[in-house]
Write an enzyme that holds these catalytic residues in place. Structure first.
Site, PDB file in Angstrom:
ATOM      1  N   GLU A  45      17.612  21.645  10.177  1.00  0.00           N
ATOM      2  CA  GLU A  45      18.932  22.261  10.174  1.00  0.00           C
ATOM      3  C   GLU A  45      19.162  22.943   8.814  1.00  0.00           C
ATOM      4  OE1 GLU A  45      23.308  20.370  11.373  1.00  0.00           O
ATOM      5  OE2 GLU A  45      21.835  19.119  10.380  1.00  0.00           O
ATOM      6  N   LYS A 116      25.482  24.268  17.263  1.00  0.00           N
ATOM      7  CA  LYS A 116      25.713  22.815  17.243  1.00  0.00           C
ATOM      8  C   LYS A 116      27.041  22.455  17.893  1.00  0.00           C
ATOM      9  CE  LYS A 116      25.468  19.043  13.827  1.00  0.00           C
ATOM     10  NZ  LYS A 116      25.377  18.788  12.373  1.00  0.00           N
ATOM     11  N   CYS A 154      20.787  17.649  15.068  1.00  0.00           N
ATOM     12  CA  CYS A 154      21.219  16.570  14.190  1.00  0.00           C
ATOM     13  C   CYS A 154      22.204  15.589  14.838  1.00  0.00           C
ATOM     14  CB  CYS A 154      21.792  17.165  12.895  1.00  0.00           C
ATOM     15  SG  CYS A 154      21.903  15.982  11.521  1.00  0.00           S
TER      16      CYS A 154
END
Length: 268
Positions: A45, A116, A154
């Site tokens: 990321e 995300k 993540c």
């Protein structure tokens, strides 16, 4: 290792507040991964630009999907005949926040884009102060070398629904760029969640993290039974696993959990 396996790499490095430096690191690391047999390389990321703590420089260093970062990835992917997956600071509409975006790039350009969904407003952090959450959209997938890959990021690991939607979309390898912030029990959470997402969906998971001191490291590729096939410790390095596409079918014959479940995922 059979000739039908597909080399998938997790590339662990520490992106910094230098777009040029990060691209140089990505170039060198991708070449190392390819030399070890990788055909798909997953970076962390925020690979295009990262600063800790977050500040206004995030927006100043955000790019569009046709900007220099993706152009450089495309040229590198074409040069090495590889697919590169990496976190990108993408420009958002309001000019103040950014999008936490993951791109999958081949020599022919972008294969998939994922923004995300779950922002890291936890453990004392407030990612949403700086980042615009992704919109709920169909799973972002791409095909390469006979495998279907899907993207998540993540903190999404803590929400099993995200990986489940990838499984429902036929994904065989979930790719997880991350910056898993260090802290009490965080390495334990990272390993447990990466392995759990693989076990419950009976697919492969390849998760790439920042090394310490900011990340926990331990980037890894996990098989459909939750076994780590290859991993990096806390160094800057590449781990490559040679994935057998037939392994998923073999595991699912013995453990048909996906077929037996009685609930589906629906957006809130």
């Amino acid at each position: 290792m059979s000739h039908d396996t597909v080399g998938v790499a997790v590339a662990q490095f520490a992106p910094a507040a230098s777009r040029e430096g990060n691209l140089a690191d990505i170039d060198a690391t991708t070449r190392t991964a390819v030399s070890r047999g990788a055909r798909v390389v997953v970076f962390p990321e925020y690979s295009s630009y990262f600063v800790d703590p977050f500040d206004a420089s995030l927006a100043e260093n955000a790019e569009d999907l046709d900007g220099p970062f993706v152009q450089a990835l495309t040229a590198l992917a074409a040069d090495l005949d590889v697919v590169i997956v990496a976190g990108l600071l993408e420009r958002a509409d309001d000019g103040r926040r950014v999008r936490n975006t993951v791109v999958a790039v081949g020599g022919d350009g972008i294969r998939a884009v994922y923004r995300k969904l779950h922002l890291y407003d936890a453990f004392g952090q407030r990612e949403s102060d700086w980042v615009e959450p992704g919109e709920i959209s169909p799973p972002q997938t791409f095909e390469a070398h006979g495998l279907r890959f899907g993207l998540m990021t993540c903190y999404d690991l803590r929400f099993p629904e995200v990986a489940r939607t990838l499984a429902d979309a036929g994904v065989e390898v979930a790719l997880v760029p991350a910056e898993w912030v260090r802290g009490s029990l965080k390495e334990h959470h990272w390993r447990t969640l990466v392995q759990a997402r693989a076990i419950e969906n009976t697919f492969f998971v390849a998760a790439a993290d920042h090394p310490p001191p900011l990340g926990v490291g331990h980037s890894m590729i996990v098989d459909p039974q939750g076994v780590a096939l290859a991993q990096v410790g806390t160094a800057t390095d590449v781990a490559v696993a040679h994935i057998d596409p037939d392994a998923i079918a073999r595991v699912r014959r013995v453990n048909p959990a996906l077929a037996l479940r009685r609930f589906r995922v629906t957006p809130r």
